[in-house]
Design a protein around this motif. Structure first.
Motif, mmCIF file in Angstrom:
data_model
loop_
_atom_site.group_PDB
_atom_site.id
_atom_site.type_symbol
_atom_site.label_atom_id
_atom_site.label_comp_id
_atom_site.label_asym_id
_atom_site.label_seq_id
_atom_site.Cartn_x
_atom_site.Cartn_y
_atom_site.Cartn_z
ATOM 1 N N GLN A 51 16.932 10.412 11.464
ATOM 2 C CA GLN A 51 15.529 9.975 11.499
ATOM 3 C C GLN A 51 14.704 10.979 10.692
ATOM 4 O O GLN A 51 14.096 11.897 11.262
ATOM 5 C CB GLN A 51 15.022 9.892 12.946
ATOM 6 C CG GLN A 51 15.763 8.903 13.812
ATOM 7 C CD GLN A 51 15.507 7.467 13.385
ATOM 8 O OE1 GLN A 51 14.453 7.152 12.845
ATOM 9 N NE2 GLN A 51 16.473 6.589 13.645
ATOM 10 N N GLU A 306 15.347 5.757 19.006
ATOM 11 C CA GLU A 306 15.372 4.792 17.910
ATOM 12 C C GLU A 306 16.739 4.752 17.236
ATOM 13 O O GLU A 306 17.239 3.681 16.889
ATOM 14 C CB GLU A 306 14.292 5.139 16.895
ATOM 15 C CG GLU A 306 12.876 4.867 17.383
ATOM 16 C CD GLU A 306 11.847 5.156 16.314
ATOM 17 O OE1 GLU A 306 12.258 5.526 15.196
ATOM 18 O OE2 GLU A 306 10.642 5.019 16.598
ATOM 19 N N GLN A 310 19.191 1.599 17.102
ATOM 20 C CA GLN A 310 19.665 1.108 15.815
ATOM 21 C C GLN A 310 21.182 1.000 15.796
ATOM 22 O O GLN A 310 21.737 0.010 15.301
ATOM 23 C CB GLN A 310 19.181 2.045 14.710
ATOM 24 C CG GLN A 310 19.567 1.586 13.304
ATOM 25 C CD GLN A 310 19.041 2.533 12.242
ATOM 26 O OE1 GLN A 310 18.363 3.516 12.536
ATOM 27 N NE2 GLN A 310 19.372 2.248 11.002
#
Length: 354
Positions: A51, A306, A310
Motif C-alpha cells: 500500500q 485493505e 484485496q
C-alpha cells in the motif's frame, strides 16, 4: 571499556555471580528486543510496499525510523557490554551513539503526540509541511545537542580521567553531568507526552458531551441513527487516543526508573541488583511499546485491512475463474461424449458395406 554511563548502558563486571547473571540476562533481553524492533520495521516496510500511499503518513515514517533506531540501540548494547575499549575517544563515540539511539526515538514519539494535538485541537492542516519540519527539528536538537557534550567536554571537568571510567555509583560531578545532559531531557519528554495526552483526553470528553447533546437533539426530529453514532468526532478521537497512548508511556516506563536508579545508587552508595534486573526489562520494553504503536497506528491498520481485502477478493475471483474453467471443461467433455455417441449411432445405422 569496563564501564559505561549508568544512564543508558547497564555496566556489569564479571567479579561476582550476580553480576555475571545480570550480564547474561542483559544480552538475552537486548537481543530479543532488537529482534522485536527488526520484525516491526520489516512489517512496516511490507505493508507500505503493498500500500504505497502509506508513505504519505508522516507519523508512519517517524515510527519506522524509531524502529530502526531502536534496533541499532539494542545492537550497540551487547557491544558495549562485551567490548573492552580503552580509548577515551572510542568511549565517547559509543556513549554518544548509545544515548542518541535511546533519546531520539522517545522524542520522535512525543513529536507524534504534539503533531496530533496541533491537527485535532488547534485545527492545523495536515497538508502543511512547516509544522512537521519545525517539530522534527526541535526533537532532533533536543535529542542530540545535550548528549553531544560526551564528545566535546573534557573528562577532567566531570571528575574522570577518561569516559571509560564511568561507574554505576557516580561521583558528584558525574551525577550532576548525567542529570544535566540526559536525565532532564528524558523526564521532559515524558512530561510533555502526559500533558499532551491529558489535553487530548479533555478535548475528547468535552466533544463527547457535545456530541451526545447533538445526537439527542437530532433524534428528536430525525430519529436515532447508528451510523451517526459510529462516525461521531468523539468516537474517532477515542480510537485515535487508544493508538497514541503508547507514545508517552514509552519514556515513562522504559527510562524513568533508569534515572531514578542512578539517583538511588548515588545517595545510598550501593548497587541494588534486583533493581538492575527490573531496569534491564523496562529498558527493553521500549521496543515493544514502539512496535505496538506501529501496529495499532490507524494508517497502518487501514492499509493492512485493505491489502487483506484485496487478497481475499483476488482469491475469490481466482476461485470463481477456476470454477468457470472447470464447468467449461465439463461442458466440452459432455459435448464430446454426445458427439461420440451420435457418431456411433450413425455408424450403427449406416448400411453394411458389401
Amino acid at each position: 571499556m569496563n564501564h559505561l554511563a549508568r544512564i543508558d548502558v547497564v555496566s556489569v563486571g564479571s567479579q561476582t555471580p550476580s553480576e555475571r547473571a545480570l550480564k547474561t540476562f542483559s544480552i538475552i533481553v537486548y537481543t530479543f528486543s532488537s529482534a522485536v524492533s527488526l520484525c516491526a520495521f520489516v512489517y512496516g516496510i511490507l505493508v507500505a510496499h503493498y500500500q504505497p500511499r502509506l508513505w504519505r503518513s508522516s507519523i508512519f515514517r517517524v515510527l519506522l525510523v524509531a524502529q530502526a533506531l531502536n534496533f541499532i540501540r539494542f545492537i550497540l548494547r551487547p557491544v558495549a557490554i562485551y567490548t573492552n575499549i580503552n580509548s577515551d575517544f572510542g568511549c565517547r563515540i559509543l556513549l554518544f551513539l548509545n544515548n542518541a539511539t535511546t533519546i531520539l526515538p522517545v522524542n520522535l514519539c512525543i513529536y507524534c503526540v504534539i503533531y496530533l494535538q496541533l491537527v485535532v485541537f488547534h485545527k492545523v492542516s495536515p497538508t502543511k509541511r512547516w509544522p512537521r519540519a519545525l517539530l522534527l527539528t526541535a526533537g532532533v536538537i533536543i535529542s542530540l545537542v545535550p548528549i553531544s557534550m560526551y564528545l566535546f567536554i573534557r573528562s577532567r571537568a566531570v571528575g574522570l580521567n577518561s569516559f571509560c571510567d564511568l561507574t554505576k555509583i557516580p561521583t558528584h560531578k558525574e551525577y550532576v553531568f548525567i542529570i544535566c545532559v540526559l536525565a532532564i531531557w528524558e523526564y521532559l519528554a515524558g512530561a510533555i507526552g502526559i500533558i499532551s495526552i491529558l489535553t487530548l483526553a479533555y478535548h475528547i470528553a468535552r466533544t463527547r458531551r457535545e456530541t451526545k447533546r447533538a445526537l439527542f437533539a437530532s433524534a428528536q426530529y430525525y430519529g436515532p441513527s447508528d451510523s451517526i453514532r459510529r462516525n461521531t468526532n468523539a468516537e474517532l478521537l477515542n480510537k485515535t487516543l487508544l493508538s497514541i497512548i503508547w507514545f508517552p508511556i514509552t519514556p515513562i516506563i522504559s527510562l524513568w526508573l533508569n534515572i531514578l536508579l542512578l539517583t538511588i545508587n548515588y545517595y545510598t552508595r550501593r548497587v541494588f541488583m534486583w533493581l538492575e534486573f527490573i531496569n534491564v526489562v523496562l529498558l527493553a520494553l521500549q521496543s515493544f511499546f514502539l512496535a505496538i504503536a506501529l501496529i495499532v497506528n490507524p494508517s497502518v491498520r487501514c492499509a493492512y485491512t485493505e491489502h487483506a481485502k484485496q487478497k481475499q477478493h483476488e482469491k475469490a475471483e481466482h476461485g470463481a475463474a477456476r470454477t468457470r474453467n472447470n464447468n467449461s471443461a465439463g461442458y466440452a467433455l459432455s459435448q464430446l461424449h454426445t458427439l461420440d455417441s451420435l457418431s456411433l449411432d450413425e455408424f450403427s445405422n449406416s448400411p453394411a458395406l458389401p
